[in-house]
Design a protein around this motif. Sequence first.
Motif, PDB file in Angstrom:
ATOM      1  N   GLN A  31       0.879  -1.334  -0.004  1.00 30.77           N
ATOM      2  CA  GLN A  31      -0.005  -0.101   0.027  1.00 30.77           C
ATOM      3  C   GLN A  31       0.842   1.236   0.075  1.00 30.77           C
ATOM      4  O   GLN A  31       2.031   1.189   0.804  1.00 30.77           O
ATOM      5  N   ALA A  32       0.474   2.290  -0.667  1.00 31.39           N
ATOM      6  CA  ALA A  32       1.262   3.695  -0.730  1.00 31.39           C
ATOM      7  C   ALA A  32       0.657   4.595   0.133  1.00 31.39           C
ATOM      8  O   ALA A  32      -0.329   4.890   0.592  1.00 31.39           O
ATOM      9  N   VAL A  33       1.807   5.135   0.992  1.00 30.65           N
ATOM     10  CA  VAL A  33       1.535   6.225   1.846  1.00 30.65           C
ATOM     11  C   VAL A  33       2.230   7.514   0.976  1.00 30.65           C
ATOM     12  O   VAL A  33       3.503   7.579   0.820  1.00 30.65           O
ATOM     13  N   LEU A  34       1.374   8.484   0.629  1.00 32.39           N
ATOM     14  CA  LEU A  34       1.659   9.802  -0.104  1.00 32.39           C
ATOM     15  C   LEU A  34       2.321  10.628   1.019  1.00 32.39           C
ATOM     16  O   LEU A  34       1.516  11.372   1.439  1.00 32.39           O
ATOM     17  N   MET A  35       3.634  10.833   0.812  1.00 36.13           N
ATOM     18  CA  MET A  35       4.280  11.703   1.998  1.00 36.13           C
ATOM     19  C   MET A  35       4.527  13.072   1.607  1.00 36.13           C
ATOM     20  O   MET A  35       4.399  13.098   0.452  1.00 36.13           O
ATOM     21  N   ALA A  36       4.413  13.931   2.538  1.00 32.51           N
ATOM     22  CA  ALA A  36       4.765  15.322   2.166  1.00 32.51           C
ATOM     23  C   ALA A  36       5.939  15.524   1.592  1.00 32.51           C
ATOM     24  O   ALA A  36       6.909  14.853   1.741  1.00 32.51           O
ATOM     25  N   SER A  37       5.941  16.509   0.433  1.00 28.63           N
ATOM     26  CA  SER A  37       7.060  16.523  -0.425  1.00 28.63           C
ATOM     27  C   SER A  37       7.954  17.975  -0.065  1.00 28.63           C
ATOM     28  O   SER A  37       7.126  18.937  -0.212  1.00 28.63           O
ATOM     29  N   ARG A  38       9.152  17.910   0.192  1.00 28.25           N
ATOM     30  CA  ARG A  38       9.858  19.145   0.463  1.00 28.25           C
ATOM     31  C   ARG A  38       9.944  19.720  -1.081  1.00 28.25           C
ATOM     32  O   ARG A  38       9.675  21.199  -1.221  1.00 28.25           O
ATOM     33  N   ALA A  39      10.206  19.253  -2.135  1.00 28.52           N
ATOM     34  CA  ALA A  39      10.260  19.827  -3.550  1.00 28.52           C
ATOM     35  C   ALA A  39       8.592  20.584  -3.578  1.00 28.52           C
ATOM     36  O   ALA A  39       8.665  21.430  -4.522  1.00 28.52           O
ATOM     37  N   LEU A  40       7.649  19.878  -3.274  1.00 27.75           N
ATOM     38  CA  LEU A  40       6.374  20.462  -3.654  1.00 27.75           C
ATOM     39  C   LEU A  40       6.185  21.682  -2.791  1.00 27.75           C
ATOM     40  O   LEU A  40       5.772  22.727  -3.364  1.00 27.75           O
ATOM     41  N   THR A  41       6.598  21.650  -1.453  1.00 31.94           N
ATOM     42  CA  THR A  41       6.711  22.740  -0.691  1.00 31.94           C
ATOM     43  C   THR A  41       7.363  24.185  -1.301  1.00 31.94           C
ATOM     44  O   THR A  41       6.982  25.445  -1.200  1.00 31.94           O
ATOM     45  N   ALA A  42       8.444  23.640  -2.029  1.00 32.60           N
ATOM     46  CA  ALA A  42       9.307  24.626  -2.379  1.00 32.60           C
ATOM     47  C   ALA A  42       8.757  25.421  -3.829  1.00 32.60           C
ATOM     48  O   ALA A  42       9.081  26.706  -4.080  1.00 32.60           O
TER      49      ALA A  42
END
Length: 383
Positions: free
Chosen positions: A146-157
Amino acid sequence: MSILLPSETGVSRPYVPRSEAVSYATNLPLRSRVVYSAAHVVADPLRAAADAPAAVDWEATLAFRRHLWAHGLGVAEAMDTAQRGMGLDWAGAAELIRRSSAEARSVGGRIACGVGTDQLTGPADLGDVVAAYEEQLAVVEEAGAQAVLMASRALTAVAKGPDDYLEVYERLLRQSSDRVILHWLGPMFDPALAGYWGSDDLDTATEAFLAVIATHPDKVDGVKVSLLDADREIALRRRLPKGVRCYTGDDFNYPELIEGDEQGFSHALLGIFDPLAPLAASAVSVLDTGDAAGFRRVLDPTVELSRHLFGAPTRFYKTGVVLLAWLAGHQTHFTMLGGLQSARSLPHLARAYELADRIGLFPDPALAESRMRALLALHGVDA
């Protein structure tokens, strides 16, 4: 016989370790809550740090996962507890996901694996972020996890506001082959994630988060909330669509959140359940009988240890987790990827040992004491 433990004040204090181990049942069929432990990785101290993928002791790492499964817990793999972004790169994480997923199939264990964007090392745009997520999602799905979509540093940037988060996550949810877990990791765990969901205001961020879930609620198994704010988690879980679970990631308030109230409860996906696996499984098995007071009697005494390990700067909680794994005999050394074993002070580690011993966490108290004495001696402390 006592051991002298250094304190933050510089004055050592005597502590008499527990002499008898506490026994915990294994293979408990936990029913009332879905419980994951975010698991740490065991470094290989004999390999160079520059080895690719990361210098992981694969057998010891998988053995620890078998320990978690044996206690009835699921494994949340390649999450921040496994040093994602703090020593474990994407190549190492991908190998970890493949190996752990295969091991889970062999023992019938529950597993969910982190999907992020940490292969991005330079400037990026939204298209790059989506492509990175897609690459990692494919690895997890191919591994059968199963996948856990983690928070992304790149997306935050690169995100300019909530709409950019909505665009990225809607695309990922639309194409995922199975229901995923969405992860909201607060900046206390990773300062680079400040302002996630497009705002530093948590009320605004919550609305954006709920809007993401609303795009494809049938694709969301649950949300993992790691904000260390029990009231906010409760308010959020009451607004989740029917069938979407709340997995607490609150390592300060987990007993009350898992117990729940008349309007619902949280399941669990917790880093603290790495060292607390036997106690956590025992507590939930009591809750399965409907004995909420008994559940709290087992789990409440663990909170002081958890709050200590996850104290500021919270992102270094992993050091205490690995210390306890070594003291408990799950690995032969106290070495971490990237040298992170030095991220906490000796008094902090000594207090972690004391709190863990008090609640009967060590299967062999004499071994734990011997190893703690060796660690103190290494730092010039005569215990």
